[in-house]
Design a protein around this motif. Sequence first.
Motif, PDB file in Angstrom:
ATOM      1  N   ALA A  90       0.902  -1.176   0.124  1.00  0.00           N
ATOM      2  CA  ALA A  90       0.001  -0.019   0.047  1.00  0.00           C
ATOM      3  C   ALA A  90       0.871   1.266  -0.084  1.00  0.00           C
ATOM      4  N   PRO A  91       0.730   2.110  -0.866  1.00  0.00           N
ATOM      5  CA  PRO A  91       1.626   3.133  -1.193  1.00  0.00           C
ATOM      6  C   PRO A  91       1.350   4.376  -0.232  1.00  0.00           C
ATOM      7  N   PHE A  92       0.015   4.551   0.627  1.00  0.00           N
ATOM      8  CA  PHE A  92       0.000   5.505   1.457  1.00  0.00           C
ATOM      9  C   PHE A  92      -0.244   4.692   2.842  1.00  0.00           C
ATOM     10  N   GLU A  93      -0.177   5.706   4.008  1.00  0.00           N
ATOM     11  CA  GLU A  93      -0.674   5.308   5.145  1.00  0.00           C
ATOM     12  C   GLU A  93      -2.119   6.136   5.097  1.00  0.00           C
ATOM     13  N   GLY A  94      -3.058   5.307   5.804  1.00  0.00           N
ATOM     14  CA  GLY A  94      -4.475   6.052   5.767  1.00  0.00           C
ATOM     15  C   GLY A  94      -5.185   5.696   4.751  1.00  0.00           C
ATOM     16  N   GLN A  95      -6.319   6.262   4.364  1.00  0.00           N
ATOM     17  CA  GLN A  95      -7.165   6.300   3.103  1.00  0.00           C
ATOM     18  C   GLN A  95      -6.833   6.842   1.906  1.00  0.00           C
ATOM     19  N   PHE A  96      -6.909   6.140   0.765  1.00  0.00           N
ATOM     20  CA  PHE A  96      -6.622   6.720  -0.414  1.00  0.00           C
ATOM     21  C   PHE A  96      -7.400   6.137  -1.534  1.00  0.00           C
ATOM     22  N   SER A  97      -7.640   6.896  -2.699  1.00  0.00           N
ATOM     23  CA  SER A  97      -8.402   6.405  -3.685  1.00  0.00           C
ATOM     24  C   SER A  97      -7.548   5.961  -4.918  1.00  0.00           C
ATOM     25  N   VAL A  98      -8.248   5.140  -5.765  1.00  0.00           N
ATOM     26  CA  VAL A  98      -7.289   4.307  -6.777  1.00  0.00           C
ATOM     27  C   VAL A  98      -8.013   4.962  -8.145  1.00  0.00           C
ATOM     28  N   ILE A  99      -7.407   5.084  -9.227  1.00  0.00           N
ATOM     29  CA  ILE A  99      -7.835   5.613 -10.483  1.00  0.00           C
ATOM     30  C   ILE A  99      -7.060   4.832 -11.344  1.00  0.00           C
ATOM     31  N   GLY A 100      -7.444   4.330 -12.705  1.00  0.00           N
ATOM     32  CA  GLY A 100      -6.514   4.023 -13.708  1.00  0.00           C
ATOM     33  C   GLY A 100      -7.323   3.498 -14.955  1.00  0.00           C
ATOM     34  N   ASN A 101      -6.666   3.591 -16.085  1.00  0.00           N
ATOM     35  CA  ASN A 101      -6.751   2.741 -17.198  1.00  0.00           C
ATOM     36  C   ASN A 101      -6.328   1.357 -17.106  1.00  0.00           C
ATOM     37  N   PHE A 102      -7.040   0.388 -16.129  1.00  0.00           N
ATOM     38  CA  PHE A 102      -6.296  -0.547 -16.052  1.00  0.00           C
ATOM     39  C   PHE A 102      -5.764  -1.598 -17.149  1.00  0.00           C
ATOM     40  N   PRO A 103      -4.706  -1.882 -17.090  1.00  0.00           N
ATOM     41  CA  PRO A 103      -4.119  -2.996 -18.199  1.00  0.00           C
ATOM     42  C   PRO A 103      -5.176  -4.183 -18.133  1.00  0.00           C
ATOM     43  N   TYR A 104      -5.975  -4.350 -19.399  1.00  0.00           N
ATOM     44  CA  TYR A 104      -6.931  -5.411 -19.204  1.00  0.00           C
ATOM     45  C   TYR A 104      -6.478  -6.752 -18.849  1.00  0.00           C
ATOM     46  N   ASN A 105      -5.314  -7.129 -19.288  1.00  0.00           N
ATOM     47  CA  ASN A 105      -4.878  -8.548 -19.007  1.00  0.00           C
ATOM     48  C   ASN A 105      -4.583  -8.973 -17.543  1.00  0.00           C
ATOM     49  N   ILE A 106      -4.661  -8.038 -16.776  1.00  0.00           N
ATOM     50  CA  ILE A 106      -4.571  -8.016 -15.124  1.00  0.00           C
ATOM     51  C   ILE A 106      -5.578  -7.359 -14.478  1.00  0.00           C
ATOM     52  N   SER A 107      -6.581  -6.866 -15.144  1.00  0.00           N
ATOM     53  CA  SER A 107      -7.604  -6.234 -14.497  1.00  0.00           C
ATOM     54  C   SER A 107      -8.366  -6.956 -13.179  1.00  0.00           C
ATOM     55  N   SER A 108      -8.528  -8.182 -13.447  1.00  0.00           N
ATOM     56  CA  SER A 108      -9.339  -8.956 -12.403  1.00  0.00           C
ATOM     57  C   SER A 108      -8.224  -8.855 -11.268  1.00  0.00           C
ATOM     58  N   GLN A 109      -6.924  -9.203 -11.400  1.00  0.00           N
ATOM     59  CA  GLN A 109      -5.853  -9.334 -10.261  1.00  0.00           C
ATOM     60  C   GLN A 109      -5.935  -7.812  -9.809  1.00  0.00           C
ATOM     61  N   ILE A 110      -5.759  -6.731 -10.312  1.00  0.00           N
ATOM     62  CA  ILE A 110      -5.850  -5.566  -9.833  1.00  0.00           C
ATOM     63  C   ILE A 110      -6.918  -5.629  -8.973  1.00  0.00           C
TER      64      ILE A 110
END
Length: 250
Positions: A90-110
């Motif tokens: 986890a890149p932050f301590e505490g709360q953080f939101s996630v955004i992205g054009n997710f690579p489709y080949n690993i989107s479920s793993q994301i």
Amino acid sequence: MYTLKKSLGQHFLKDENICRDIVGSLPVIQDQQVLEVGPGAGAITKYLLQLPGIHFKAVELDAEKVQYLEKTYPAIKGKLIHQNFLETPAPFEGQFSVIGNFPYNISSQIMFRILEWRDQVPQVVGMFQKEVAQRIAAGHGNKEYGILSVLIQAYYKVEYLFEVHENCFNPPPKVKSAVVRFTRLEQQYDIASERKFFVLVKTAFGQRRKQLRNPLKGLFDKEVLQDEIFTKRAEALTVADFAALSHKMR
């Protein structure tokens, strides 16, 4: 410039209106922490960097894209994590939101990775292959409803926001795309344990055409299996049904 790597599932957005719409779909407040997954060539990154008062980081696996981003957008220096997102703590301590054009080949793993972080991640805005987005957002009784639908909806409210045409990308993918927003549920479902719940859902949908009594016979006592709910198929059960069943497992 940069090269596109098929091995990393790279299809970069080139439609600026769509880029703005994606960033605009993430509600942000002062001092919010935001993580972008797979910034690539910076299509939405440049708009995220313009958001006032947020603490921004991005995770990018491709070294060439890291160099390109740092040269093209000097403001990103010190905010890039050059790692595989699936192996990143986890890149932050505490709360953080996630955004992205997710690579489709690993989107479920994301998504499974974000589920691991769900106590820290109140909101997600992501672009997925359209079929995956439909599965995530599907309700019970729908043929798209499955493992991803139940596991994500157990913790998040899911909104299917808008679709994105293939021509909005370089190179155009052979699949259609859609943007989805998740907002963490304020009232969590009563689940016996994450382990039991995941096993239950995956086993139930493993033989989705059969009555639940067949695939689930190894998880429940014989007396429990007499309940009428086990005459249904997995797709007929709501998230609440699965949560309730998790308490009756062996």
